[in-house]
Design a protein around this motif. Structure first.
Motif, PDB file in Angstrom:
ATOM      1  N   ASP A  59       0.837  -1.208   0.000  1.00 20.01           N
ATOM      2  CA  ASP A  59       0.000   0.000   0.000  1.00 20.01           C
ATOM      3  C   ASP A  59       0.871   1.257   0.000  1.00 20.01           C
ATOM      4  O   ASP A  59       1.045   1.914   1.016  1.00 20.01           O
ATOM      5  CB  ASP A  59      -0.929  -0.032   1.222  1.00 20.01           C
ATOM      6  N   HIS A  60       1.405   1.595  -1.175  1.00 11.61           N
ATOM      7  CA  HIS A  60       2.366   2.703  -1.302  1.00 11.61           C
ATOM      8  C   HIS A  60       1.850   4.022  -0.731  1.00 11.61           C
ATOM      9  O   HIS A  60       2.592   4.749  -0.098  1.00 11.61           O
ATOM     10  CB  HIS A  60       2.760   2.924  -2.773  1.00 11.61           C
ATOM     11  N   ASN A  61       0.586   4.346  -0.994  1.00  6.34           N
ATOM     12  CA  ASN A  61       0.062   5.636  -0.529  1.00  6.34           C
ATOM     13  C   ASN A  61      -0.605   5.528   0.847  1.00  6.34           C
ATOM     14  O   ASN A  61      -1.154   6.505   1.344  1.00  6.34           O
ATOM     15  CB  ASN A  61      -0.884   6.259  -1.552  1.00  6.34           C
ATOM     16  N   ILE A  66      -5.168  -1.492  -1.961  1.00  7.15           N
ATOM     17  CA  ILE A  66      -4.149  -1.634  -2.997  1.00  7.15           C
ATOM     18  C   ILE A  66      -4.828  -1.494  -4.349  1.00  7.15           C
ATOM     19  O   ILE A  66      -5.727  -2.281  -4.680  1.00  7.15           O
ATOM     20  CB  ILE A  66      -3.430  -3.007  -2.869  1.00  7.15           C
ATOM     21  N   ASN A  69      -2.063  -0.456  -9.922  1.00  9.30           N
ATOM     22  CA  ASN A  69      -0.644  -0.098 -10.078  1.00  9.30           C
ATOM     23  C   ASN A  69       0.177  -0.518  -8.862  1.00  9.30           C
ATOM     24  O   ASN A  69       1.300  -1.008  -9.009  1.00  9.30           O
ATOM     25  CB  ASN A  69      -0.474   1.399 -10.353  1.00  9.30           C
ATOM     26  N   GLU A  70      -0.373  -0.336  -7.671  1.00 10.82           N
ATOM     27  CA  GLU A  70       0.321  -0.783  -6.456  1.00 10.82           C
ATOM     28  C   GLU A  70       0.481  -2.305  -6.475  1.00 10.82           C
ATOM     29  O   GLU A  70       1.522  -2.829  -6.073  1.00 10.82           O
ATOM     30  CB  GLU A  70      -0.454  -0.373  -5.201  1.00 10.82           C
ATOM     31  N   LYS A  73       3.342  -3.247  -8.813  1.00 11.48           N
ATOM     32  CA  LYS A  73       4.631  -2.930  -8.161  1.00 11.48           C
ATOM     33  C   LYS A  73       4.933  -3.957  -7.072  1.00 11.48           C
ATOM     34  O   LYS A  73       6.079  -4.379  -6.896  1.00 11.48           O
ATOM     35  CB  LYS A  73       4.601  -1.525  -7.561  1.00 11.48           C
ATOM     36  N   SER A  94      10.161   0.527   2.299  1.00 12.69           N
ATOM     37  CA  SER A  94       8.767   0.973   2.349  1.00 12.69           C
ATOM     38  C   SER A  94       8.514   1.926   3.513  1.00 12.69           C
ATOM     39  O   SER A  94       7.736   2.869   3.393  1.00 12.69           O
ATOM     40  CB  SER A  94       7.823  -0.221   2.470  1.00 12.69           C
TER      41      SER A  94
END
Length: 141
Positions: A59-61, A66, A69-70, A73, A94
């Motif tokens: 969960d990049h943001n 998710i 795009n996440e 990745k 991360s």
């Protein structure tokens, strides 16, 4: 929409990723929540004690779900994991949101909150380097 397509993958690969993503997106909302992602992590063989850490990595943001795009990745990142140290490095990268090469107190607090860890046992350091972090977390257990 080609603008939002992840770079470096063939159309065939993207289609395969989309099919996997749709399989686990049980409510069809275009995002994987924690429950849906946990089903995926179980099926690909990650032990339950690693799930929360992997959700944090995916969960990049940090919005609690998710997106596609996440997801791509994340698949790319986990495909490069060969050893427990690779997973520790991925977790460190991360948590190091500002990419400074160390984890600040604020970044560590955010990670502890996400993981549900008690801050009572949180080390009192201003910045963690990778070695400090790898001693703090034992990804194997």
């Amino acid at each position: 929409d080609l603008q939002s397509m992840p770079k470096g993958y063939s159309k065939k690969q993207i289609k395969e990723f989309q099919e996997i993503f749709k399989k686990y997106d049980s409510d069809g909302n275009g995002k994987l929540d924690q429950k849906e992602m946990t089903v995926y992590l179980n099926e690909i063989g990650f032990p339950p004690f690693q799930h929360k850490m992997l959700l944090y990595i995916a969960d990049h943001n940090q919005n609690g779900s998710i997106d596609f795009n996440e997801f791509i990745k994340f698949i790319n990142a986990i495909n490069n994991i060969q050893t427990p140290d690779d997973l520790t490095r991925l977790a460190f990268d991360s948590i190091d949101v500002d990419k400074s090469g160390s984890i600040s107190k604020a970044e560590l607090v955010h990670f502890y909150d996400f993981m549900g860890f008690s801050k009572v046992n949180m080390p009192d350091l201003e910045n963690f380097n990778y070695n400090d972090f790898s001693l703090l977390v034992d990804i194997d257990n």
